[in-house]
Write a protein that holds these residues in place. Structure first.
Motif, short mmCIF file in Angstrom:
data_model
loop_
_atom_site.label_atom_id
_atom_site.label_comp_id
_atom_site.label_asym_id
_atom_site.label_seq_id
_atom_site.Cartn_x
_atom_site.Cartn_y
_atom_site.Cartn_z
N GLN A 179 0.52 3.89 -4.50
CA GLN A 179 -0.81 3.77 -3.90
C GLN A 179 -0.81 2.66 -2.85
OE1 GLN A 179 -3.90 2.64 -6.63
NE2 GLN A 179 -5.43 2.48 -5.02
N GLU A 180 -0.21 1.52 -3.17
CA GLU A 180 -0.15 0.40 -2.22
C GLU A 180 0.63 0.79 -0.96
OE1 GLU A 180 1.50 -2.83 -4.42
OE2 GLU A 180 -0.30 -3.12 -5.61
N GLN A 181 1.67 1.60 -1.11
CA GLN A 181 2.47 2.03 0.03
C GLN A 181 1.65 2.87 1.00
OE1 GLN A 181 5.76 4.06 -1.79
NE2 GLN A 181 6.92 2.18 -2.12
N THR A 182 0.70 3.64 0.46
CA THR A 182 -0.12 4.49 1.33
C THR A 182 -1.23 3.74 2.02
OG1 THR A 182 -1.69 5.10 -0.41
CG2 THR A 182 0.27 6.49 -0.17
N ARG A 216 -6.87 2.00 -0.94
CA ARG A 216 -7.24 0.96 -1.91
C ARG A 216 -7.92 1.52 -3.15
NH1 ARG A 216 -9.09 -4.22 1.66
NH2 ARG A 216 -7.34 -4.13 3.08
N ASN A 217 -8.58 2.64 -3.01
CA ASN A 217 -9.34 3.22 -4.11
C ASN A 217 -8.43 4.15 -4.91
OD1 ASN A 217 -10.99 5.25 -5.50
ND2 ASN A 217 -12.72 4.23 -4.50
N LEU A 218 -8.22 3.84 -6.20
CA LEU A 218 -7.33 4.63 -7.05
C LEU A 218 -7.81 6.06 -7.18
CD1 LEU A 218 -4.88 4.83 -8.90
CD2 LEU A 218 -6.35 4.08 -10.79
N LEU A 274 -5.59 9.30 -6.14
CA LEU A 274 -5.24 10.33 -7.10
C LEU A 274 -5.79 11.70 -6.69
CD1 LEU A 274 -5.69 8.39 -10.45
CD2 LEU A 274 -3.54 9.01 -9.33
N LEU A 275 -7.01 11.73 -6.17
CA LEU A 275 -7.60 12.98 -5.71
C LEU A 275 -6.80 13.55 -4.53
CD1 LEU A 275 -9.87 15.06 -5.96
CD2 LEU A 275 -11.23 13.63 -4.44
N LYS A 276 -6.44 12.67 -3.59
CA LYS A 276 -5.65 13.10 -2.43
C LYS A 276 -4.31 13.67 -2.87
CE LYS A 276 -4.78 13.12 2.07
NZ LYS A 276 -5.34 14.17 2.88
N MET A 277 -3.66 13.01 -3.81
CA MET A 277 -2.37 13.47 -4.29
C MET A 277 -2.51 14.79 -5.06
SD MET A 277 -0.04 11.57 -3.13
CE MET A 277 1.36 12.04 -4.12
#
Length: 115
Positions: A26-29, A32-34, A38-41
């Motif tokens: 998440q930090e690599q992308t 900031r919002n988990l 997760l929804l995007k993934m």
């Protein structure tokens, strides 16, 4: 309740190792919002984070060469002299822009290879 269309709750459990791995990715992308990550993934299967510093550098070089060309054109239109070394300098700057643009294209091609 702002988002009434999303009325279904989904959840899952992870180990602490999986949680850390998810946080690192998440930090690599840069998201900031988990929940958003997760929804995007889940929907798209991947997140592409573009480093646009090359584009910014290309824009900076274009501004520089544009200013130089405008100064030369103004001097020529006023009846002044334009010297060969000034034209050579503009050609060198133009070469720098082409080099930067090629770097950008190569980096985009690498991203497309992964996709």
């Amino acid at each position: 309740m702002q988002n009434l269309k999303r009325n279904i709750n989904m959840g899952f459990r992870v180990t602490s190792e999986e949680q850390e791995m998810i946080k690192r990715r998440q930090e690599q992308t840069g998201i900031r919002n988990l929940r958003a990550y997760l929804l995007k993934m889940a929907v798209d299967g991947m997140v592409v984070n573009l480093d646009l510093s090359g584009v910014n550098e290309c824009s900076r070089l274009l501004r520089i060469i544009s200013n130089n060309i405008n100064q030369l054109a103004k001097r020529a239109n006023e009846g002044g002299n334009v010297y060969a070394d000034e034209i050579t300098g503009v050609k060198i700057q133009l070469g720098d822009i082409w080099e930067q643009q090629n770097k950008i294209i190569r980096s985009l091609a690498k991203i497309l290879e992964v996709v």
